[in-house]
Design a protein around this motif. Structure first.
Motif, PDB file in Angstrom:
ATOM      1  N   ARG A 125      45.695  49.496  68.204  1.00  0.00           N
ATOM      2  CA  ARG A 125      44.396  48.894  67.738  1.00  0.00           C
ATOM      3  C   ARG A 125      44.883  47.317  67.579  1.00  0.00           C
ATOM      4  O   ARG A 125      43.816  46.531  68.369  1.00  0.00           O
ATOM      5  CB  ARG A 125      43.813  49.519  66.277  1.00  0.00           C
ATOM      6  CG  ARG A 125      42.812  48.759  65.976  1.00  0.00           C
ATOM      7  CD  ARG A 125      41.554  49.578  66.148  1.00  0.00           C
ATOM      8  NE  ARG A 125      40.297  48.694  65.831  1.00  0.00           N
ATOM      9  CZ  ARG A 125      39.660  49.267  65.054  1.00  0.00           C
ATOM     10  NH1 ARG A 125      39.967  50.266  64.294  1.00  0.00           N
ATOM     11  NH2 ARG A 125      38.531  48.441  64.614  1.00  0.00           N
ATOM     12  N   LEU A 177      48.019  52.325  64.597  1.00  0.00           N
ATOM     13  CA  LEU A 177      47.519  50.641  64.141  1.00  0.00           C
ATOM     14  C   LEU A 177      47.805  49.621  65.370  1.00  0.00           C
ATOM     15  O   LEU A 177      47.221  48.844  65.540  1.00  0.00           O
ATOM     16  CB  LEU A 177      47.973  50.587  62.881  1.00  0.00           C
ATOM     17  CG  LEU A 177      47.463  51.145  61.491  1.00  0.00           C
ATOM     18  CD1 LEU A 177      48.114  50.711  60.354  1.00  0.00           C
ATOM     19  CD2 LEU A 177      46.092  51.024  61.497  1.00  0.00           C
ATOM     20  N   SER A 217      46.158  57.898  59.210  1.00  0.00           N
ATOM     21  CA  SER A 217      46.432  57.181  60.746  1.00  0.00           C
ATOM     22  C   SER A 217      47.951  56.705  60.707  1.00  0.00           C
ATOM     23  O   SER A 217      48.522  56.363  59.808  1.00  0.00           O
ATOM     24  CB  SER A 217      45.557  55.900  60.718  1.00  0.00           C
ATOM     25  OG  SER A 217      44.319  56.291  60.792  1.00  0.00           O
ATOM     26  N   CYS A 223      40.532  52.334  58.314  1.00  0.00           N
ATOM     27  CA  CYS A 223      41.027  53.481  58.998  1.00  0.00           C
ATOM     28  C   CYS A 223      41.653  54.629  57.861  1.00  0.00           C
ATOM     29  O   CYS A 223      41.398  54.377  56.749  1.00  0.00           O
ATOM     30  CB  CYS A 223      42.507  53.122  59.436  1.00  0.00           C
ATOM     31  SG  CYS A 223      43.776  52.226  58.444  1.00  0.00           S
ATOM     32  N   SER A 224      41.962  55.753  58.450  1.00  0.00           N
ATOM     33  CA  SER A 224      42.207  56.885  57.365  1.00  0.00           C
ATOM     34  C   SER A 224      43.715  56.629  57.065  1.00  0.00           C
ATOM     35  O   SER A 224      44.368  56.260  57.760  1.00  0.00           O
ATOM     36  CB  SER A 224      42.180  58.150  58.243  1.00  0.00           C
ATOM     37  OG  SER A 224      42.855  59.009  57.738  1.00  0.00           O
TER      38      SER A 224
END
Length: 118
Positions: A36, A33, A28, A24-25
């Motif tokens: 997700r 998160l 983010s 992930c960036s």
């Protein structure tokens, strides 16, 4: 985004199993998160979050706030540059209604006192 800018994160569950790792960036957010994690949560677990707000993420002993980014949550010490960040995912269901709907016992309480002198 360049490949080297991505952060690799995995999540340790209550029973020791892992979800991830995910790339992930650093921009983010923690709430992204959590969404997700809810989507990727193993179906065979008895305890499962119903929503992203049911999940608490813990990294380096601190509960992470939803508005923080992954880049802000990274601990600079002890990590390898290409290492995976492990965060603990704890399910804590929201208790909004259950507290307000608590049953009130309307029967009056009787004071009972007893002494025994031996």
């Amino acid at each position: 985004m360049p490949e080297e800018d991505l952060v690799e994160v995995k999540f340790r569950l209550f029973d020791g199993s892992d979800v991830g790792p995910f790339r992930c960036s650093p921009a983010s957010t923690v709430s992204m998160l959590k969404e997700r994690i809810v989507a990727e949560w193993p179906k065979d677990k008895k305890i499962a979050p119903k929503a992203a707000n049911d999940v608490k993420l813990i990294s380096a002993g601190k509960i992470l706030e939803n508005n923080k980014t992954v880049g802000q949550c990274k601990t600079p010490f002890g990590e390898l540059p290409s290492g995976v960040i492990t965060m603990h995912a704890v399910v804590q269901p929201s208790v909004g209604k259950s507290k307000s709907e608590k049953k009130i016992d309307e029967t009056p309480k009787k004071s009972v006192c007893a002494c025994a002198i031996l």
